[in-house]
Design a protein around this motif. Structure first.
Motif, short mmCIF file in Angstrom:
data_model
loop_
_atom_site.label_atom_id
_atom_site.label_comp_id
_atom_site.label_asym_id
_atom_site.label_seq_id
_atom_site.Cartn_x
_atom_site.Cartn_y
_atom_site.Cartn_z
N ARG A 20 -19.21 10.57 9.05
CA ARG A 20 -18.07 10.78 8.16
C ARG A 20 -16.82 10.17 8.81
O ARG A 20 -16.65 10.25 10.01
N VAL A 21 -15.96 9.60 7.96
CA VAL A 21 -14.75 8.96 8.47
C VAL A 21 -13.54 9.38 7.65
O VAL A 21 -13.65 9.88 6.53
N GLU A 22 -12.38 9.13 8.25
CA GLU A 22 -11.10 9.31 7.57
C GLU A 22 -10.28 8.06 7.84
O GLU A 22 -10.24 7.58 8.98
N THR A 23 -9.65 7.52 6.80
CA THR A 23 -8.78 6.37 6.96
C THR A 23 -7.57 6.54 6.05
O THR A 23 -7.62 7.31 5.09
N VAL A 24 -6.50 5.83 6.36
CA VAL A 24 -5.27 5.89 5.59
C VAL A 24 -4.80 4.46 5.36
O VAL A 24 -4.77 3.65 6.30
N GLY A 25 -4.43 4.15 4.12
CA GLY A 25 -3.93 2.81 3.82
C GLY A 25 -3.45 2.72 2.39
O GLY A 25 -3.48 3.68 1.63
N THR A 26 -3.04 1.52 2.03
CA THR A 26 -2.52 1.24 0.69
C THR A 26 -3.66 0.85 -0.24
O THR A 26 -4.50 0.02 0.11
N ILE A 27 -3.65 1.43 -1.42
CA ILE A 27 -4.67 1.10 -2.42
C ILE A 27 -4.31 -0.26 -3.02
O ILE A 27 -3.22 -0.43 -3.56
N VAL A 28 -5.24 -1.21 -2.90
CA VAL A 28 -4.96 -2.58 -3.36
C VAL A 28 -5.81 -3.01 -4.55
O VAL A 28 -5.56 -4.05 -5.13
N SER A 29 -6.81 -2.20 -4.90
CA SER A 29 -7.58 -2.49 -6.11
C SER A 29 -8.14 -1.18 -6.65
O SER A 29 -8.29 -0.20 -5.91
N ARG A 30 -8.43 -1.18 -7.95
CA ARG A 30 -8.90 0.05 -8.61
C ARG A 30 -9.78 -0.36 -9.79
O ARG A 30 -9.33 -1.11 -10.66
N ASP A 31 -11.02 0.12 -9.82
CA ASP A 31 -11.95 -0.21 -10.89
C ASP A 31 -12.61 1.09 -11.37
O ASP A 31 -13.46 1.65 -10.67
N LEU A 32 -12.21 1.56 -12.54
CA LEU A 32 -12.69 2.83 -13.08
C LEU A 32 -13.81 2.60 -14.08
O LEU A 32 -13.68 1.79 -15.00
N THR A 33 -14.94 3.29 -13.88
CA THR A 33 -16.05 3.29 -14.82
C THR A 33 -16.32 4.74 -15.20
O THR A 33 -15.77 5.65 -14.57
N PRO A 34 -17.17 5.00 -16.19
CA PRO A 34 -17.47 6.40 -16.51
C PRO A 34 -18.17 7.16 -15.37
O PRO A 34 -18.03 8.37 -15.27
N LYS A 35 -18.87 6.45 -14.48
CA LYS A 35 -19.62 7.11 -13.40
C LYS A 35 -18.86 7.22 -12.09
O LYS A 35 -19.11 8.12 -11.31
N PHE A 36 -17.97 6.27 -11.82
CA PHE A 36 -17.29 6.27 -10.53
C PHE A 36 -15.97 5.51 -10.59
O PHE A 36 -15.73 4.74 -11.51
N LEU A 37 -15.15 5.75 -9.58
CA LEU A 37 -13.94 4.97 -9.35
C LEU A 37 -14.15 4.22 -8.04
O LEU A 37 -14.43 4.83 -7.01
N LYS A 38 -14.07 2.91 -8.11
CA LYS A 38 -14.19 2.06 -6.92
C LYS A 38 -12.80 1.54 -6.61
O LYS A 38 -12.11 1.02 -7.50
N PHE A 39 -12.36 1.70 -5.35
CA PHE A 39 -11.04 1.22 -4.97
C PHE A 39 -11.07 0.74 -3.53
O PHE A 39 -11.92 1.14 -2.75
N ASP A 40 -10.16 -0.18 -3.21
CA ASP A 40 -10.06 -0.73 -1.87
C ASP A 40 -8.80 -0.21 -1.20
O ASP A 40 -7.74 -0.15 -1.83
N VAL A 41 -8.93 0.15 0.08
CA VAL A 41 -7.82 0.64 0.88
C VAL A 41 -7.56 -0.38 1.99
O VAL A 41 -8.47 -0.73 2.74
N ASP A 42 -6.33 -0.85 2.07
CA ASP A 42 -5.91 -1.83 3.09
C ASP A 42 -4.99 -1.12 4.07
O ASP A 42 -3.94 -0.60 3.68
N ASP A 43 -5.38 -1.10 5.35
CA ASP A 43 -4.56 -0.41 6.35
C ASP A 43 -3.89 -1.38 7.33
O ASP A 43 -3.35 -0.97 8.34
N GLY A 44 -3.92 -2.66 7.03
CA GLY A 44 -3.31 -3.65 7.92
C GLY A 44 -4.31 -4.28 8.86
O GLY A 44 -4.06 -5.36 9.38
N THR A 45 -5.45 -3.62 9.10
CA THR A 45 -6.49 -4.21 9.95
C THR A 45 -7.61 -4.78 9.10
O THR A 45 -8.50 -5.44 9.62
#
Length: 158
Positions: free
Chosen positions: A41-66
């Protein structure tokens, strides 16, 4: 290997998440190159740079500078066979919580993501269990500092 991190959320930056290698003995655990601790299990913090919503899931990308890490928040608790044996009241609470979290995830927001790390089609991703939009403007830098402080505990010292 030290098993102490298997049931905790290891604080990692995207670069380190992408450097995780799968354990040969435990299919759901990973370690950093040269690492002495197993991570599931992990924890990360960053800016959300993409968002793709479907009826089953939300897929999003988090950019933390690295780097960017893909996150999946499942929204199909009410129809998934995985939850069929669970208590209906618990499933309803999970579904409501997931929908509420998904509504708060917006491009440009800084978010803290906790979840299970895994590989999908050869790329590391987080199956999110908790997504919190951060209101503290220092949240990302404080996360980086925690990663620097905790980093040696995830690796073998040379």
């Amino acid at each position: 290997m030290d098993r102490s991190l298997l049931n905790t959320h290891a604080k990692l930056v995207a670069r380190d998440i992408h450097c995780l290698t799968q354990s040969h003995t435990e299919p759901n655990s990973f370690s950093l190159i040269g690492g002495s601790a197993s991570v599931s299990r992990v924890e990360t913090v960053g800016t959300i740079v993409s968002r793709d919503l479907t009826p089953k899931f939300l897929k999003f990308d988090v950019d933390d500078g690295t780097g960017c890490v893909t996150c999946i928040l499942w929204l199909n608790q009410l129809s998934s066979s995985y939850f069929s044996r669970w208590d209906p009241a618990t499933i309803l609470l999970l579904a409501r919580a997931a929908r509420k979290q998904a509504a708060n995830i917006r491009i440009g927001a800084v978010a803290r993501v906790r979840g299970r790390v895994g590989s999908y089609r050869g790329v590391m991703q987080i199956t999110a269990t908790v997504v919190v939009v951060e209101r503290d403007p220092n949240a990302e830098i404080l996360h980086w500092l925690e990663c620097l402080r905790l980093g040696p505990s995830y690796r073998i010292q040379s």
